[in-house]
Design an enzyme around this catalytic site. Structure first.
Site, short mmCIF file in Angstrom:
data_model
loop_
_atom_site.label_atom_id
_atom_site.label_comp_id
_atom_site.label_asym_id
_atom_site.label_seq_id
_atom_site.Cartn_x
_atom_site.Cartn_y
_atom_site.Cartn_z
N HIS A 287 0.82 -1.21 0.00
CA HIS A 287 0.00 0.00 0.00
C HIS A 287 0.86 1.27 0.00
CE1 HIS A 287 -3.79 1.92 0.10
NE2 HIS A 287 -4.41 1.10 0.92
N ASP B 205 -8.16 -11.28 -18.21
CA ASP B 205 -8.10 -12.56 -18.92
C ASP B 205 -6.65 -12.88 -19.23
OD1 ASP B 205 -8.27 -14.74 -20.59
OD2 ASP B 205 -9.70 -13.85 -21.98
#
Length: 441
Positions: free
Chosen positions: A159, A382
């Site tokens: 983060h 994908d």
């Protein structure tokens, strides 16, 4: 999901080609400096593309590692190591890559997910606070191969350099390279890496507020809202026309507050004050020119919605109204101040307000923290096996935290809610909440 996941190999994946020497020192922006020292966790589950043929694990794993290396070269700070709270040494030490075997069917996860077991699909605990962040990887990947041919990709990204949008941008680049090769149009996947020029870093050493990681016994559960239940929920607001995220936030906020007032130690006529924080992506709000969505960094602000005072008989519209007003306050004027000489003070306003409320929440105030990932294009990722069957995160070791995720059909929301265990028992019985829940494991 009683069976365990077995890690069978661990390697380091370095960016390829290597990062040029003149790009080695990458400055963190002011907002990165204030980000928590956690990781952003996401898990992508893919069903086998062919039920009759189990993919060759070695071939798939080899392709994942090769294309990960290429994606890291585009997002080259992710292959380095954090230097204090000022910069990233883009030294190409690389990302951690684990390969694991799940000796059970993916359908066991998809049909009845055990939230407490999901973390085993990640390379490590995302909420650990390392004593020496400079020795920690920025990116960790775990590729999980199921007996049925299904695949789970668990990702943790620090983060300190990435928010949820950045994680989504990196995964989009990686999946595009895996599907189409490195020669895909560079402008579609090359990140914008100049956040430090917009939000100048300061000489600060951010310390994680004490008490953020809860010592209470917590419970995380996922509640699903489908398109039909969201339409009914939004209709409840009449002409106010909240977004789906605003409507779900208002409902959860109100239901959680009703839960808090029913605790055994409370007087039956007592209702605590409450407030929420909500993360706002500021990329599209920048003026005069919005930032690209693939801008790397913590380009967000956490707004604090005003206190809802007790015993006022507030309706859903009231909760949504104060939330919308607070979100809209993150406007051009606000962001201009954030970029100015007093940027640190501006950035700390909501941070300090939330810290004070959190400190008071053990007594008279209930603070709920929301973050929405509902619009992130995770379901478009994908790698060559089609789109994910399910995208999720994991439980959070912090009380009163809500993460809103999208759904595979694209028009629903999954609310991942963490409450004190005794509150969750009452919360999931809330009559108003149950009117709109499509299903909950």
């Amino acid at each position: 999901m009683a069976k365990k996941v077995e890690v069978v190999s661990t390697v380091t994946i370095k960016p390829s080609p290597p990062t040029p020497s003149h790009l080695r020192n990458f400055k963190l922006c002011l907002l990165d400096q204030l980000a928590p020292p956690f990781y952003v966790p996401v898990i992508l589950f893919y069903s086998s593309p062919d039920d009759k043929v189990v993919p060759n694990t070695d071939s798939v794993a080899g392709h994942l590692k090769t294309t990960l290396s290429q994606a890291l070269s585009l997002f080259y700070p992710l292959g380095g190591r954090v230097k204090g709270n000022a910069a990233i040494d883009c030294n190409d030490e690389g990302a951690l890559y684990l390969e694991a075997k799940a000796h059970f069917e993916l359908s066991e996860v998809l049909s009845n997910p055990d939230i407490n077991q999901l973390q085993q699909f990640l390379p490590f605990s995302p909420y650990r606070v390392a004593p020496n962040i400079e020795k920690q990887v920025i990116v960790g990947i775990q590729a999980n191969f199921f007996d049925c041919g299904g695949i789970g990709i668990g990702i943790c990204i620090s983060h300190k350099i990435a928010d949820g949008v950045s994680v989504s941008a990196f995964l989009t680049a990686w999946s595009e390279i895996a599907l189409n090769g490195i020669d895909v149009e560079a402008s579609l996947i090359t990140p914008f890496l100049k956040a430090s020029e917009l939000f100048q870093p300061k000489d600060i050493n951010f310390q994680m507020p004490s008490g953020v990681i809860s010592s209470e016994k917590l419970s995380t559960k996922m509640f699903r809202f489908d398109s039909e239940s969201l339409a009914r929920l939004r209709a409840r607001f009449g002409s106010a026309s909240p977004t789906c995220v605003e409507a779900v936030t208002a409902l959860i906020w109100k239901s959680a507050l009703e839960t808090a007032r029913k605790r055994p130690e409370r007087n039956e006529n007592y209702a605590p004050s409450s407030a929420v924080t909500h993360v706002v992506n500021i990329r599209s709000r920048m003026r005069p020119q919005p930032l690209p969505e693939n801008t790397l960094g913590n380009l967000w602000q956490s707004i604090v919605a005003p206190l809802m005072e007790p015993n006022k008989g507030y309706e859903l519209q009231d909760f949504a109204g104060v939330l919308r007003k607070s979100i809209r306050a993150v406007d051009a004027e606000y962001l201009s101040a954030l970029q100015g000489e007093m940027g640190l003070a501006k950035a700390c306003e909501s941070l300090m307000a939330a810290r004070k409320l959190a400190a008071a929440s053990a007594g008279e105030i209930e603070l709920y923290r929301f973050s929405s990932w509902a619009r992130f294009p995770f379901y478009e990722l994908d790698f060559g096996w089609g789109r994910p069957a399910w995208v999720c995160t994991t439980s959070v070791p912090m009380k009163n935290v809500v993460i809103l995720m999208g759904t595979g059909c694209g028009d629903g929301i999954e609310a991942w809610i963490t409450l004190a265990e005794h509150d969750m028992i009452e919360f999931e019985r809330d009559d108003e909440l149950l009117q709109f829940i499509a299903s909950s494991p």
